[in-house]
Design an enzyme around this catalytic site. Structure first.
Site, PDB file in Angstrom:
ATOM      1  N   TYR A 151     -47.038 -45.624  11.992  1.00  0.00           N
ATOM      2  CA  TYR A 151     -48.090 -46.520  12.497  1.00  0.00           C
ATOM      3  C   TYR A 151     -47.522 -47.528  13.488  1.00  0.00           C
ATOM      4  O   TYR A 151     -48.041 -47.718  14.580  1.00  0.00           O
ATOM      5  CB  TYR A 151     -48.742 -47.229  11.316  1.00  0.00           C
ATOM      6  CG  TYR A 151     -49.931 -48.094  11.694  1.00  0.00           C
ATOM      7  CD1 TYR A 151     -51.144 -47.515  12.063  1.00  0.00           C
ATOM      8  CD2 TYR A 151     -49.842 -49.485  11.674  1.00  0.00           C
ATOM      9  CE1 TYR A 151     -52.242 -48.300  12.405  1.00  0.00           C
ATOM     10  CE2 TYR A 151     -50.930 -50.279  12.008  1.00  0.00           C
ATOM     11  CZ  TYR A 151     -52.133 -49.683  12.379  1.00  0.00           C
ATOM     12  OH  TYR A 151     -53.208 -50.473  12.717  1.00  0.00           O
ATOM     13  N   LYS A 155     -48.351 -47.843  17.614  1.00  0.00           N
ATOM     14  CA  LYS A 155     -48.959 -49.012  18.260  1.00  0.00           C
ATOM     15  C   LYS A 155     -48.003 -49.607  19.308  1.00  0.00           C
ATOM     16  O   LYS A 155     -48.463 -50.128  20.335  1.00  0.00           O
ATOM     17  CB  LYS A 155     -49.351 -50.063  17.212  1.00  0.00           C
ATOM     18  CG  LYS A 155     -50.464 -49.598  16.254  1.00  0.00           C
ATOM     19  CD  LYS A 155     -51.761 -49.254  16.959  1.00  0.00           C
ATOM     20  CE  LYS A 155     -52.910 -49.047  15.971  1.00  0.00           C
ATOM     21  NZ  LYS A 155     -54.184 -48.662  16.613  1.00  0.00           N
TER      22      LYS A 155
END
Ligand SMILES: NC(=O)c1ccc[n+]([C@@H]2O[C@H](COP(=O)([O-])OP(=O)(O)OC[C@H]3O[C@@H](n4cnc5c(N)ncnc54)[C@H](OP(=O)(O)O)[C@@H]3O)[C@@H](O)[C@H]2O)c1
Length: 229
Positions: A151, A155
């Site tokens: 994750y 990002k």
């Protein structure tokens, strides 16, 4: 003057739905995009938006979205790349499954980039556009810690996509920014999060409605608070 048009991915629930509702309240025609047709239709009906079946990992869906928006409105003023997944919640980076990393990048990075590539030409032609990449403080290199490797790195990559596209689109009227909605009570954020989806959506709506002299290539929380990369 014709109303402005916005498209929000993953708009059937969570922060995306709250942003879509807010934009509709501001007078935008909102394309409520979702990968489940019934969920998108329900959400769109609730806010007077236009539903669109769109899985951001599917090239054909994105091509169809461009054709649909072109035929229906002939313009797109704001693209909010909100669709996102968090697949490695409990796993340390040392043992994270590379398939989870790939699947995360498919949505959070390639999906957002595919959408931006598809809609930027229309925005450049009309000399106006706002591209909002919904990032996370978890993608900040300055804030990096253990876990969430898939994750976090997705990002961080989305932040780089933001920087590069913003630089390439400078002077065209298209502003590209990354925003962190805060920690928000959604299926992803969980019930303990302090912010409501409406509060989280403020950052998205702020970046989607920036004035012409607004920032581009930035990473922000709330309504314009800069965050470290
Ligand atoms: N919640 C937080 O605390 C928080 C914090 C920082 C950043 N964010 C970011 O904010 C954004 C929205 O998160 P949220 O909290 O609202 O999450 P959420 O409630 O889990 O909603 C995620 C949305 O993304 C959609 N989606 C997932 N994969 C997709 C795909 N391949 N194509 C199209 N749509 C897809 C989901 O659709 P389905 O309903 O079909 O699954 C859903 O509409 C994400 O980018 C997330 O990373 C959230």
């Amino acid at each position: 003057m014709k109303p402005r048009v916005a498209l929000v991915t993953g708009a059937n629930r969570g922060i995306g739905f709250a942003a879509a509702r807010r934009l509709a309240g501001l007078g935008y025609r909102v394309v409520v995009a979702g990968r489940d047709p019934e969920a998108a239709a329900r959400a769109a009906a609730e806010i007077g938006g236009v539903p669109l079946l769109l899985d951001v990992t599917r090239e054909a869906d994105v091509e169809r979205a461009v054709a649909f928006v072109g035929a229906e409105f002939g313009r797109l003023d704001a693209l909010i790349n909100n669709a996102g997944v968090l697949l490695d919640r409990e796993t340390p980076g040392l043992t994270v499954d590379l398939e989870a990393l790939r699947a995360t990048f498919e949505v959070n990075v390639y999906g957002a980039l595919r959408m931006a590539q598809a809609f930027a030409p229309l925005m450049v032609r009309q000399g106006y556009g706002r591209i909002v990449n919904v990032s996370s403080i978890m993608g900040s290199l300055a804030h990096a810690g253990p876990g969430y490797l898939a994750y976090r790195s997705s990002k961080a990559a989305l932040n780089m996509v933001t920087r590069v596209l913003a630089a390439e689109l400078k002077g065209t009227g298209v502003l590209v920014n990354a925003v962190h909605p805060g920690w928000v009570r959604t299926r992803m954020g969980g019930p303990e999060a302090p912010l409501s989806p409406e509060e989280g959506a403020r950052a998205l709506v702020w970046a989607a409605t920036l004035p012409d002299d607004g920032p581009t290539g930035g990473f922000f929380e709330g309504e314009g608070k800069p965050l470290p990369w």
